[in-house]
Design an enzyme around this catalytic site. Sequence first.
Site, PDB file in Angstrom:
ATOM      1  CB  THR A   1     -14.913  -0.908  12.663  1.00 37.08           C
ATOM      2  OG1 THR A   1     -13.730  -1.281  13.390  1.00 37.08           O
ATOM      3  CG2 THR A   1     -15.552  -2.142  12.059  1.00 37.08           C
TER       4      THR A   1
ATOM      5  CB  THR B   1      -0.940   0.005   1.210  1.00 40.58           C
ATOM      6  OG1 THR B   1      -1.691  -1.197   1.182  1.00 40.58           O
ATOM      7  CG2 THR B   1      -1.911   1.156   1.133  1.00 40.58           C
TER       8      THR B   1
END
Length: 406
Positions: free
Chosen positions: A406, A193
Site C-alpha cells: 500500500t 529478492t
Amino acid sequence: MAIMTESTIQVLKDGHVTSPKGFTAGGIHCGLRKEKLDFGWIHSENPAAAAGVYTLNTFQAAPLKVTKNSIEQEKHIQTIIVNSANANSCTGEQGYSDALTMQQWAAEKMDVSTDHVAVASTGLIGVPLPMDKIKKGIDLMGSETSTEDFEHAILTTDTVTKHTAIQLEIDNKTITIGGAAKGSGMIHPNMATMLSFITTDAAVDPDSLQHALREVTNKSFNMITVDGDSSTNDMVLVLANGQQNNNLLNESHPEWATFIQALQLISEELAKMIARDGEGATKLIEVNVKGAPTEESAGQVAKAVISSNLVKTAVYGSDPNWGRIVCAVGYSEQPLDPEKIGVSLGDIEVVKDGLPLEFDEGEGKSYLENKTVKLGIDLQNGSCEATAWGCDLTYDYVKINASYRT
C-alpha cells in the site's frame, strides 16, 4: 594453485558493471513507478559467455524461467533487461508470455538474437505486467543514460545502489570484472529478492564459467540473510565477452584459480552490500565459524546464527547477550561438542570451552554499537571455516514491510 595478492588485484574506485571493456548500461522511467527509474539494461558489444544461478523457491517467476532456458540452450547472452516495481511472478501463462514478449522486443531493439536476451524483474508479486509501459522502456533502450541510472532503475526498497569493480592481470592482459546488485528485503541463504549482474572482458569457457559461479555463490550470495524469506525472482548472472583476448579461461588454464578468487571477491563485496542495506538495518553483522569438520558444516552453523532473529535484535539493541549465539549454534544440527565451543564479540572473548568468561559488559555493549559487528565462533572440531553476513532487525523493518503493497 595461483594465489591472488594485493599486487595482482586492484579495486577500482567507483567501479561499475560497465568498467569492463565492451559493456554499456542505462536506465529510464517507463511508468511502472510513480517517479523513480524503473527499467534498465546492460548490453555487450558482442555475445558473451553467460552463467546463471537462481532462487530455489518452488515458485519461480516467469522472467527467471525465460532467462534460465536461454542460458542453458545458448550459453551466451548479449543484452540483459530488468524492470523493477513488478516481479511478474505468480502470473501464470500470461506472465510467461509477457516475459517472452519482453525478450523478443529487446532483441529487435538491440538487433541481437532473441535467445541472447536475459530478462529479470523485481517488485510486487501476483500482478500482471503493464506491457504498454514495458514497451515504452524497451523503445528507449540505448538512449543517453548512464550506468548509475541502471543501478537506480533496478532498486525496490534499497536505500543505496550497489556496485564495484576490480582489475587483475591474466596472460599479461588487464582483466576487469564489474558488478551491480539490488536487494534489501526477502534476503536469505539460497538467494531471495536479489538480483546481481557481473560482467568481465575476460574470455571464459561458458561451462567453466557456470561451474565457477556456482562455486563462488555458495560462499557469497548464499551466505547472506536479512529476514529469512526467499523470494521468487532471484538470480545472479555473469557475462564474459572476451574483449581482452586472453587465452580462454577454463579449469586447465594456469591462472584459473586467480580468476575464481577475483570472481569470489566481487561476489562477496556485492553480497555484503546487500546485507548492509537490509530493510531498516543499522548494522552489518559478520559471523565467522572456524574449527568445523567440513566447510559445509561451518557454513550451516554460520547461517543459523546470522538468521536468528534473537541474535539480530540483540545486535540492534547492542546487548552482549551471547546466550542467543550459543542457542543458534546448538540448533544448527551440525556435529559439535558443547564443551568445546568458543564465542567472541569482535576481540572480546565471552565463552571458552562451553563456559562463560568474565568480561566487561559495558565494553561488549560499546563494541556492538559499531556499524560492523563481527561474531566469532570456534567449534574446536576440525580445521574448516565459513563466514556469513546479515544485518540487525529493527523497528523500521516492520514498518517497511507492513505497508509494502500500500
